[in-house]
Design an enzyme around this catalytic site. Structure first.
Site, PDB file in Angstrom:
ATOM      1  N   LEU A 146       0.865  -1.171   0.000  1.00 33.23           N
ATOM      2  CA  LEU A 146       0.000   0.000   0.000  1.00 33.23           C
ATOM      3  C   LEU A 146       0.907   1.228   0.000  1.00 33.23           C
ATOM      4  O   LEU A 146       1.997   1.196   0.563  1.00 33.23           O
ATOM      5  CB  LEU A 146      -0.907   0.030   1.237  1.00 33.23           C
ATOM      6  CG  LEU A 146      -1.945  -1.082   1.385  1.00 33.23           C
ATOM      7  CD1 LEU A 146      -2.667  -0.948   2.737  1.00 33.23           C
ATOM      8  CD2 LEU A 146      -2.964  -1.041   0.257  1.00 33.23           C
ATOM      9  N   ASP A 147       0.444   2.322  -0.606  1.00 33.09           N
ATOM     10  CA  ASP A 147       1.218   3.558  -0.584  1.00 33.09           C
ATOM     11  C   ASP A 147       1.413   4.015   0.858  1.00 33.09           C
ATOM     12  O   ASP A 147       0.612   3.695   1.749  1.00 33.09           O
ATOM     13  CB  ASP A 147       0.496   4.654  -1.370  1.00 33.09           C
ATOM     14  CG  ASP A 147       0.349   4.309  -2.845  1.00 33.09           C
ATOM     15  OD1 ASP A 147       1.155   3.519  -3.349  1.00 33.09           O
ATOM     16  OD2 ASP A 147      -0.588   4.838  -3.478  1.00 33.09           O
ATOM     17  N   ALA A 148       2.454   4.815   1.088  1.00 36.24           N
ATOM     18  CA  ALA A 148       2.792   5.251   2.443  1.00 36.24           C
ATOM     19  C   ALA A 148       1.621   5.895   3.154  1.00 36.24           C
ATOM     20  O   ALA A 148       1.385   5.653   4.345  1.00 36.24           O
ATOM     21  CB  ALA A 148       3.980   6.217   2.399  1.00 36.24           C
ATOM     22  N   ARG A 247      -5.682   6.276  -7.374  1.00 32.84           N
ATOM     23  CA  ARG A 247      -5.419   7.715  -7.351  1.00 32.84           C
ATOM     24  C   ARG A 247      -5.270   8.270  -8.765  1.00 32.84           C
ATOM     25  O   ARG A 247      -5.792   9.345  -9.088  1.00 32.84           O
ATOM     26  CB  ARG A 247      -4.170   7.996  -6.526  1.00 32.84           C
ATOM     27  CG  ARG A 247      -4.295   7.536  -5.074  1.00 32.84           C
ATOM     28  CD  ARG A 247      -2.940   7.356  -4.408  1.00 32.84           C
ATOM     29  NE  ARG A 247      -2.212   8.623  -4.347  1.00 32.84           N
ATOM     30  CZ  ARG A 247      -0.918   8.703  -4.083  1.00 32.84           C
ATOM     31  NH1 ARG A 247      -0.203   7.590  -3.863  1.00 32.84           N
ATOM     32  NH2 ARG A 247      -0.330   9.874  -4.037  1.00 32.84           N
TER      33      ARG A 247
END
Length: 333
Positions: A146-148, A247
């Site tokens: 997962l993105d930060a 996104r």
């Protein structure tokens, strides 16, 4: 099926197996074994003759037959050089083979160049030392990411068998992943899909973009759960798992995730689309959430050992709760 596995702790590992009754491609067959390689790495090792069939080189498309002897010799991995760190983690589930977390914001999944500490892997190595080897030396236990600043449910492997079997499910799109996103604007339909290829941005190589150049097919399905006129809550089902997929897709079609500094979610230019009357709300929202309002709500897959479908859900964190609470004052659904 007869198996033999020996390890030379100095330099190499040797894997050997006799085929019993299989009739499938060699690369497909090997992806279902205990070999610690992804399908792409298996194909490369076959082509490089790092995997032999009956003592000879072969091709990924070779159809294995009963009695075939398959051998793989590969370099033993060096011990992990990642510092265990006492970092708080939210554990949703744990057994001998997997551990499932509700990832918090602001933490990356695994160490990388220039970022060797403070990751989920550092935290997990403090909690439990028995993570799978992973796909690289800096990624023990890592099956997906997962993105930060994306929160939510994420699965790590503690055993090699778990890693291999869950990774195959990801590759074959047998893992069901549901996200919640709060976006600017109101999509014109209650539900739909975005089917647009994603590749590296030609303007900033750290970002992704919808582009026909050096891209991969990407499919995102969405459903509008609630709309406030200038913002909406979406339930998102990922059919593919490209970098920054949700996104990028939502931003490209004019509905950036609120708070997303990379893809327009913090840019006041969005007021031209949602209405200048919401300028005050925009400023207040930016004060409520300092990251993209994106949360991995649930994941479902077949447990690698129990052989049954399991589903794990992760509650949203306080910043998204506060954001939704604020938006409820603008109920224009």
């Amino acid at each position: 099926m007869k198996k033999e596995k020996s390890n030379d702790p100095g330099t190499t590992s040797t894997w050997r197996e006799e085929v019993r009754g299989e009739d499938i491609r060699l690369d497909t067959y090997l992806s279902k074994t205990s070999l610690p390689f992804s399908r792409s790495k298996i194909k490369k090792k076959i082509k490089d003759e790092g995997i032999l069939v009956n003592g000879e080189g072969s091709k990924p498309s070779y159809i294995v037959k009963k009695g075939d002897i398959i051998e793989a010799v590969y370099k033993a991995r060096a011990p992990f050089k990642i510092n265990p760190q006492k970092i708080p983690i939210s554990i949703l589930y744990e057994d001998r083979d997997i551990i499932v977390l509700n990832k918090q914001k602001g933490i990356v999944v695994h160490p990388a160049k220039g970022n060797s500490d403070g990751t989920l892997v550092n935290a997990l190595l403090y909690h439990c030392s028995d993570l799978s080897e992973g796909s690289a030396l800096d990624r023990p236990g890592v099956i997906h990411r997962l993105d930060a600043d994306t929160t939510g449910v994420i699965v790590f492997a503690k055993s090699e068998r778990a890693h291999s079997k869950i990774a195959i499910q990801f590759q074959e799109r047998e893992v069901d992943k549901i996200y919640l996103a709060v976006v600017w604007g109101k999509p014109p339909m209650k539900e739909g899909e975005i089917n647009s290829p994603i590749g590296r941005s030609s303007f900033d190589r750290k970002l992704m973009a919808v582009t026909p150049l050096n891209s991969k097919d990407s499919l995102t399905r969405f459903k509008v759960l609630h709309s406030y006129g200038f913002a909406s809550i979406l339930k998102i089902h990922l059919e593919t798992g490209r970098t920054h997929q949700i996104r990028v897709h939502l931003s490209h079609f004019g509905y950036p995730v609120i708070g997303d500094g990379d893809y327009g979610g913090r840019d006041k230019k969005i007021l031209r689309e949602i209405g200048l009357d919401y300028a005050d709300a925009f400023d207040k929202i930016m004060g409520i959430i300092d990251r993209q309002a994106l949360h991995a709500a649930s994941i479902e897959f077949t447990h690698p050992v129990k052989k049954k479908r399991v589903r794990f859900t992760a509650p949203i964190y306080d910043d998204m709760k506060k954001l939704i609470g604020f938006l409820n004052g603008f109920d224009n659904s």
